[in-house]
Write a protein that holds these residues in place. Structure first.
Motif: not given
Ligand code: GN1
Ligand code: MG
Length: 364
Positions: A38-64
């Protein structure tokens, strides 16, 4: 697919107990990683839709960039940056994503515990909180000076959507067009009205800013007291007009039915919810919105709902390539339900404009 193996590629705290599917996104696949302690967090894991998001690295940079900036703001106002902002968890190699052997992109963020999400806004008070959340988000990112990559060109740009629309109709790849003349006329009869609005964005009369672009009520976390905590699902953070965030929220919050409701009588736009959200939104956004933006705030609800009718109908005509569907007529059903919502907004448009003016005057 071994989800635990995927999870092992991220810098997680604690030991993974199990990974379970979460929700039914239209675009990505989402899972929750439960850790043993219980001390450690849970996490959300996502498989990003690469057909729609054609540049996932750039998307993750934006989010960060956006997450870091929001965290700074939260710290500055003595808030809790682990709960009032999203935390991206990098992969073991330091990247913001992991790419598996099928070249699928995965990303992880911390699951914020003791929170609630809502699938609909039942009360004006809840809508107020949601509006406040979107207004706060926009004001926190207003001074983010690092440029974001435009990972979804033309996302809420109706001129771009019409180009797609014209191409799909010309192709009519699965022969559905012939039976849809009435529905197509819903789009065509409003084309000019919608383009006239978008021209104001193109000329700069309505400014662009960093916006969320997917502000439906499920994309906002509330704490257990019902107060807004933070905005989630930052896949679509982009430079756009703030009005798109407001409009998309109104498409979701004010709907008395489901987005794809089979019972069209259940679908309408609830003006008290519109009022509640607008009050919450303007309590934050009045400080930075221009007069032109205020003038078109109510219109943006029609604009985004119209765009959604177009996108669902276009995907149906195209043979269902974009949105996940539950059956062959699902996109058609969505089209009808969103169109019903649009006509309900049109009927109440004068009232909506009056509400915006009254609230803005009160706050001025
Ligand atoms: C998609 O991410 P999600 O499933 O909440 C879509 C939105 C639509 C919405 C319709 C990247 O959102 O634009 O409004 O479905 N996102 C993308 O509910 O296309
Ligand atoms: Mg999304």
């Amino acid at each position: 697919m071994d989800l635990k193996k995927i999870a092992a590629n991220f810098k997680l705290e604690g030991i993974v107990d199990r990974v379970e599917q979460l929700g039914e996104g239209f675009i990505n696949d989402t899972f929750i990683i439960h850790t043993q302690d219980v001390q450690t967090p849970n996490y959300l894991l996502q498989r990003k839709n690469k057909r729609i998001f054609t540049n996932v690295p750039a998307m993750m940079e934006n989010i960060q960039k956006v997450c870091n900036h929001v965290k700074e703001k939260v710290i500055a106002r003595n808030g809790d940056p682990t709960r009032e902002a999203m935390t991206i968890v990098p992969a073991t190699d330091g990247k913001l994503y992991f790419q598996d052997e099928d070249r699928e992109f995965w990303a992880v963020c911390v699951y914020i515990s003791d929170t609630i999400t809502y699938s609909s806004a039942k009360t004006p008070e809840l809508a107020y909180q949601g509006g406040k959340g979107i207004g706060m988000f926009q004001s926190m990112v207003a001074d983010l000076n690092e440029p974001l990559t435009d990972i979804l060109p033309g996302f809420h740009n109706i001129r771009y959507r019409f180009n797609q629309w014209d191409a799909v109709l010309a192709k009519d790849p699965v022969g559905r067009k012939a039976n849809l003349s009435e529905e197509i006329s819903w789009i065509e009869s409003r084309r000019e009205e919608m383009l006239n609005f978008w021209k104001l964005v193109e000329t700069g009369e309505i400014p662009t800013r960093i916006t969320h672009n997917d502000t439906k009520i499920t994309n906002i976390l509330f704490d257990l007291k019902g107060d807004v905590l933070c905005v989630i699902d930052l896949d679509t953070v982009l430079n756009s007009t703030c009005l798109n965030d407001f409009g998309d929220a109104m498409r979701s919050y004010t709907n008395t039915g489901e987005e794809d409701d089979e019972n069209l009588d259940a679908v309408s736009s609830n003006i008290s919810i519109f009022e509640g959200f607008t009050k919450g939104y303007l309590s934050q956004a009045i400080s930075f919105l221009t007069r032109k933006e205020l003038e078109y705030l109510a219109f943006s609800a029609k604009y985004i709902t119209y765009e959604q009718v177009l996108r669902f109908l276009m995907d149906y005509i195209d043979g269902d390539n974009y949105y996940k569907i539950k059956g062959p007529e699902h996109n058609y059903q969505r089209t009808l339900a969103q169109y019903k919502l649009l006509t309900s907004m049109e009927e109440q448009y004068d009232e909506m404009c009056k509400i915006v003016r009254t609230i803005a005057d009160e706050l001025a």
